[in-house]
Design an enzyme around this catalytic site. Structure first.
Site, PDB file in Angstrom:
ATOM      1  N   ASP A  95      30.848  -5.033   6.338  1.00 22.57           N
ATOM      2  CA  ASP A  95      29.977  -3.936   6.919  1.00 22.57           C
ATOM      3  C   ASP A  95      28.807  -4.549   7.770  1.00 22.57           C
ATOM      4  O   ASP A  95      28.201  -5.467   7.330  1.00 22.57           O
ATOM      5  CB  ASP A  95      29.426  -3.200   5.777  1.00 22.57           C
ATOM      6  CG  ASP A  95      28.586  -2.066   6.301  1.00 22.57           C
ATOM      7  OD1 ASP A  95      29.437  -1.168   6.931  1.00 22.57           O
ATOM      8  OD2 ASP A  95      27.591  -1.775   5.855  1.00 22.57           O
ATOM      9  N   GLU A 102      35.005  -3.091  11.007  1.00 21.42           N
ATOM     10  CA  GLU A 102      34.797  -1.903  11.619  1.00 21.42           C
ATOM     11  C   GLU A 102      34.814  -1.854  12.950  1.00 21.42           C
ATOM     12  O   GLU A 102      33.897  -2.829  13.747  1.00 21.42           O
ATOM     13  CB  GLU A 102      33.724  -1.067  11.042  1.00 21.42           C
ATOM     14  CG  GLU A 102      33.876   0.306  10.769  1.00 21.42           C
ATOM     15  CD  GLU A 102      32.568   0.895  10.021  1.00 21.42           C
ATOM     16  OE1 GLU A 102      32.506   2.236   9.965  1.00 21.42           O
ATOM     17  OE2 GLU A 102      31.890   0.252   9.815  1.00 21.42           O
ATOM     18  N   ASP A 144      25.827  -0.526   1.086  1.00 18.66           N
ATOM     19  CA  ASP A 144      26.612  -1.510   1.938  1.00 18.66           C
ATOM     20  C   ASP A 144      27.883  -2.159   1.515  1.00 18.66           C
ATOM     21  O   ASP A 144      28.739  -2.294   1.972  1.00 18.66           O
ATOM     22  CB  ASP A 144      25.726  -2.342   2.562  1.00 18.66           C
ATOM     23  CG  ASP A 144      24.561  -1.908   3.603  1.00 18.66           C
ATOM     24  OD1 ASP A 144      24.780  -0.801   4.033  1.00 18.66           O
ATOM     25  OD2 ASP A 144      23.381  -2.591   3.624  1.00 18.66           O
TER      26      ASP A 144
END
Ligand SMILES: [Zn+2]
Length: 402
Positions: free
Chosen positions: A187, A271, A352
């Site tokens: 992340d 991501e 997170d």
């Protein structure tokens, strides 16, 4: 298993006054040729709908060299000029494949000053590198050895905004592909640079905060100097030096980090942050962390290839922060200041770490189902398509090892 890869090794060097002069002239000619070829190609297309290819620009170059006003092009090595035309060809290929924007002119002040030499235009022997049109070898600081017995196929010389000279040597190197079993979700954050699904938080390089403050101060000083003055030039160099130091340290940090992640894990899930970048945010910290993220992704993309690993990029609409990784329930709101939260199921999450865990789960389900097919559970969570596997990307440019 071992794999041979083309790898760039970059070093600083200190040119003699003569060499600096020769290189500066070469950079100027490279820029001129690139810009003229770009203009010719653009005109041919806009006025006559003709596509001008590399061979045609090469013929143009031969013609330019015969004219009186461009005769100076004959004074530098012809190889970097040909390479400039090849780079332009690559830029157009990327444009047609919709991987890049339309090529732009090289600017004298803002563009990177560089020249590329292929084997016919340099000599490399016993650690001594001599470029065409030069009599003495470059004074290179060999901060790390080249691979055993390596002979460079391409040499790129460049000078950065801080005035430092670099030479990059492209060599064949052998990478040992040691199997790994791990899988990790990553992340991208603000407080910490990255959070891993293992719970580990990776911070920005030390000194970065202080360096950034120094940069802001140098930029304020530059803004106060009178345009065209000697003091302004000095202030601009100062800004460039601080900037160079920040980017060097960051690149070093990201290289170590990406190598470690790729060595330890068979599967890495990240991501796609493209849309997040479109949300306008003028906050310096955000801009800096986004730049770091893009850089990390580029490094991961070629290193997974080197080491025989898989990189999965999950869709940007995937609600990684709001989803409980324990029970799959979706929290309604998750403002940025919320660092930890407790789900209705009773599980307390670090924001997170939870997001990284969700990213990993999403990536693994993408692999399990193959392209485009999604398990029922995933789609019922969000009601929209939220995952895709990136097609293999063509690596643009050549990765640089620092
Ligand atoms: Zn829950």
């Amino acid at each position: 298993m071992a794999r041979a890869v083309r790898r760039a090794f970059k070093y600083r060097f200190y040119p003699s006054a003569e060499q600096a002069c020769e290189l500066a002239r070469t950079f100027g000619c490279v820029r001129r040729v690139y810009n003229m070829a770009l203009q010719a190609r653009t005109e041919a297309w806009t006025l006559r709908q003709e596509r001008v290819n590399y061979n045609a620009t090469s013929a143009l170059l031969t013609g330019w060299k015969k004219t009186e006003e461009l005769a100076f092009l004959n004074e530098v090595s012809s190889v970097p000029l040909q390479q400039a035309l090849r780079h332009l060809q690559v830029a157009f290929t990327n444009f047609w494949a919709k991987r890049a924007k339309y090529p732009t002119f090289k600017s004298k002040k803002r563009s990177r000053r560089s020249a590329e030499y292929t084997t016919s235009a340099f000599q490399y022997r016993d650690g001594r590198l001599t470029l065409a049109k030069m009599t003495e070898p470059l004074n290179i600081v060999w901060s790390r050895p080249l691979p055993e017995g390596a002979s460079p196929s391409t040499v790129t010389v460049s000078q950065d905004a801080a005035g430092r000279w670099f030479v990059s040597l492209l060599c064949l190197d052998v990478i040992e592909q040691v199997p790994a079993t791990g899988a990790v979700g990553i992340d991208a954050g603000l407080d910490s640079l990255l959070t891993l699904s293992t719970g580990e938080k990776i911070t920005n390089p030390r000194h970065e905060r202080a360096d950034r403050a120094r940069l802001a101060r140098a930029q304020r000083e530059l803004a106060r100097k009178e345009k065209g003055s000697a003091n302004r030039a000095k202030a601009r160099l100062k800004v460039a030096r601080v900037h160079a130091r920040i980017t060097d340290r960051r690149r070093d940090h990201l290289h170590k980090l990406s190598t470690r992640l790729v060595r330890e894990n068979q599967t890495i899930v990240i991501e796609d942050l493209t849309v997040r970048n479109m949300v306008k945010n003028h906050h310096l910290a955000r801009a800096v962390s986004d730049a770091a993220w893009r850089q990390l992704r580029t490094l991961l993309e070629y290193k997974v290839d080197w080491y025989g690993r898989a990189l999965v990029v999950v869709d940007r609409w995937f609600p990684s922060s709001k989803l409980c990784s324990a029970c799959g329930a979706l929290a309604e709101r998750m403002p940025l200041h919320v660092r930890s939260w407790t789900c209705r199921c009773g599980q307390t999450h670090d924001r997170d770490v939870n997001a990284a865990g969700n990213i990993l789960a999403e990536g693994l389900s993408v692999i399990a189902c193959g392209d485009g097919v999604r398990p029922q559970r995933e789609s019922s969570r969000t009601g929209q398509s939220s995952a895709k596997q990136e097609p293999p990307r063509v690596t643009k440019g050549i990765p640089v090892l620092l």
